[in-house]
Structures are given as C-alpha cells and as structure tokens.
Design a protein around this motif. Sequence first.
Motif, PDB file in Angstrom:
ATOM      1  N   PRO A 144      45.407  78.505  73.963  1.00 55.89           N
ATOM      2  CA  PRO A 144      45.344  79.959  73.763  1.00 55.89           C
ATOM      3  C   PRO A 144      44.760  80.292  72.400  1.00 55.89           C
ATOM      4  O   PRO A 144      45.164  79.713  71.382  1.00 55.89           O
ATOM      5  CB  PRO A 144      46.803  80.411  73.891  1.00 55.89           C
ATOM      6  N   TYR A 145      43.791  81.201  72.396  1.00 54.54           N
ATOM      7  CA  TYR A 145      43.094  81.523  71.153  1.00 54.54           C
ATOM      8  C   TYR A 145      44.073  82.047  70.113  1.00 54.54           C
ATOM      9  O   TYR A 145      44.803  83.010  70.354  1.00 54.54           O
ATOM     10  CB  TYR A 145      42.012  82.572  71.411  1.00 54.54           C
ATOM     11  N   GLY A 146      44.086  81.383  68.957  1.00 52.08           N
ATOM     12  CA  GLY A 146      44.993  81.742  67.892  1.00 52.08           C
ATOM     13  C   GLY A 146      46.113  80.741  67.703  1.00 52.08           C
ATOM     14  O   GLY A 146      46.823  80.780  66.694  1.00 52.08           O
ATOM     15  N   TYR A 147      46.281  79.819  68.650  1.00 51.12           N
ATOM     16  CA  TYR A 147      47.284  78.760  68.461  1.00 51.12           C
ATOM     17  C   TYR A 147      46.781  77.771  67.417  1.00 51.12           C
ATOM     18  O   TYR A 147      47.454  77.524  66.408  1.00 51.12           O
ATOM     19  CB  TYR A 147      47.572  78.062  69.790  1.00 51.12           C
ATOM     20  N   LEU A 148      45.612  77.209  67.644  1.00 52.44           N
ATOM     21  CA  LEU A 148      44.972  76.382  66.622  1.00 52.44           C
ATOM     22  C   LEU A 148      44.234  77.292  65.641  1.00 52.44           C
ATOM     23  O   LEU A 148      43.965  78.454  65.946  1.00 52.44           O
ATOM     24  CB  LEU A 148      43.996  75.406  67.283  1.00 52.44           C
ATOM     25  N   PRO A 149      43.908  76.807  64.463  1.00 50.76           N
ATOM     26  CA  PRO A 149      43.189  77.645  63.499  1.00 50.76           C
ATOM     27  C   PRO A 149      41.912  78.230  64.100  1.00 50.76           C
ATOM     28  O   PRO A 149      41.184  77.550  64.831  1.00 50.76           O
ATOM     29  CB  PRO A 149      42.866  76.668  62.365  1.00 50.76           C
ATOM     30  N   THR A 150      41.639  79.498  63.796  1.00 53.05           N
ATOM     31  CA  THR A 150      40.446  80.157  64.331  1.00 53.05           C
ATOM     32  C   THR A 150      39.274  80.136  63.348  1.00 53.05           C
ATOM     33  O   THR A 150      38.165  80.508  63.732  1.00 53.05           O
ATOM     34  CB  THR A 150      40.760  81.612  64.715  1.00 53.05           C
ATOM     35  N   ASP A 151      39.519  79.707  62.122  1.00 51.70           N
ATOM     36  CA  ASP A 151      38.417  79.513  61.186  1.00 51.70           C
ATOM     37  C   ASP A 151      37.719  78.203  61.549  1.00 51.70           C
ATOM     38  O   ASP A 151      38.361  77.137  61.544  1.00 51.70           O
ATOM     39  CB  ASP A 151      38.923  79.454  59.752  1.00 51.70           C
ATOM     40  N   PRO A 152      36.428  78.237  61.883  1.00 51.85           N
ATOM     41  CA  PRO A 152      35.762  77.018  62.355  1.00 51.85           C
ATOM     42  C   PRO A 152      35.764  75.886  61.339  1.00 51.85           C
ATOM     43  O   PRO A 152      35.850  74.718  61.723  1.00 51.85           O
ATOM     44  CB  PRO A 152      34.341  77.483  62.679  1.00 51.85           C
TER      45      PRO A 152
END
Length: 320
Positions: free
Chosen positions: A64-72
């Motif tokens: 789910p988007y936002g579980y792992l870091p969203t900064d590439p």
Amino acid sequence: MNDSPAANAPASEPANGAPNPGLRIGTAPDSWGVWFPDDPKQVPWQRFLDEVVTAGYEWIELGPYGYLPTDPHQLEDELGKRGLKLSAGTVFTGFHKGEDQWQRAWDQALEVAGLASKLGAEHLVVIPDLWRSDATSEQLEPRTLTDEQWKKLGAGHDRLGKALLEEFGMKQQFHSHADSHIGTTREVLRFLDETDPRFTNLCLDTGHFAYYGGDNVKLIEDRPDRIGYLHLKQVDPTMLFDVLKNDQPFAEAVADGIMIEPPNGIPDLAPVIEAVARIDPEIFAIVEQDMYGCDVDRPFPIAKRTREHIFGCTHLARIS
C-alpha cells in the motif's frame, strides 16, 4: 486440448526453446499482514524489509502506497543496502462506476507508478473495487455487473494500461479478487474478452482464483498470452465451502485463516509455476499470503517456510 507451443513445451524449457531458469520468486508486504499505509497493528516497514532478507527473498512489491518510504532516494537506499529489488506497485480501480473513476485511478498511478518506475519496477498490479467492504463487511453495490458496466470496466482498464505504457513504461496486470465483480472463471474470461492484450493482462492470484473454484493451470494453458504476473497463495479447502455457504465476507475469512500456509491448501504451486515458466521465465511469481490482522511475530517463519517449500517442490524457481 491446447495445442499452443507454451502448453506443449517440456517443463525444462520455455516456448522459445532456450534453457529455462524458472520464475523469479519474491514476496510482498501482504505476506506480513500489511493492508494499509499506516496501521499500528502492522509490522513496522523496517522490520518487514529486514525479515524479507532473512527469509531469503530479493524481490518485493511496494505494498500500500505510503507503507514503505515514498521518497525514491530513501526507498532506493533502504532497498539497496539490503540487496532488495522492486517488482511492482499496486492501485485500486472502479471503472465500472463511470467516467469519474478515471481521475481517481490516474491520481494513484501518478504516485505509485511514478515511484515504482523510478526503482526499476515494470508492473502495476490493479485490484478492482470490492462490492463488499473489506473494512466493515457492508455490501456497497450489487454483486454482478450489467453489460454496460462491463463495457465501462474494459474500456477503463485499456485506457489505463495504454497510459501506463506511454507515461512510465509499465505494464498493467489485473488482479481478480474475492468479493469483487471479477472472481469466478467465467468473470475472469469475460474480463479478458472485454480488454486488449496490448494494454491489459492478468496478475493471476492463485488463491483468489481458487477461492471461487478456478483451475489455475487450465486458465494458464487456455490463455497463455494473457498471463503477465503471478501472486502465489493457497486457500484452505476445508474452510472454503463453509465460507461460501455462509456468505462470509472475505476480510473475516482472512482473519479466520482462509489463506493458508503452503503446502496445506490449494492449488499446488509447482504445476502453476512450471506452466507459467513455459510461457515466459521472466514473469514474476510473488508470494502474497493474505494475513491482515495477524500478530507481528507470525509472518516471518511462514514466509521462510513458504520459500523453502517452493524451492523444494520445483526446479523452475529462482531468487534473482
């Protein structure tokens, strides 16, 4: 009888006749009970990544988007220092509901595909909205689609798949799902007939397809050109008929353990892996055992045993 080259090729080589290294086996946050970007009951993302490595995997999904870091840059660093790689991201769509669903889908794609593609992922798994809420078990809409809704569904996915290819170079892989409008064999086949293989193919989830009695290997052999990605899981056949008879919501069935640790459920994973490896050994096979609501200490040993089972039941499996 299926006379396609993929169906008749020996298990040791794909349809093109080259030596077959087998499918890349990975895992996903779902196998650690992660369904939401932020839930205090879920395993922290750092622990998830560390346990993935210890369990013996190299490929993961974004979850789910936002579980792992969203900064590439941060995500690339966190994966890189652990030797992990990203296979896909996930979005949710409801194209059967009308034109207003396009913006919702594309807004998600801009975030998820935008991030995942920067880390080399080439696939976007697309899950349809459920007719019954996975949070409250409330019935949200009718269980079946009208002919007009089917047309909207197919057109929406083809539009999304075309845009993903053009904007991100990513392939759309559609995921049939329990408690959604596309779950049974007839529904999956109709979905394939409603969509264009250039833009829309299947993330075949073995557990969800078996949930409604689907024969995974037969689908693979009948529609080899439409299999683009795999989710590996098993459903507990001793529970399944009770779940269906009693119309138990999927989320409740998951909490009760309907998706069971291999090799205790169905389908057998080796024939599935081998059938897909004959089509294309570059297809990903991601272990994704629905375990939301589980204790944080439960997933790791299951993930490790599952990898060991897969590599012990077929030679057409690889880590990287």
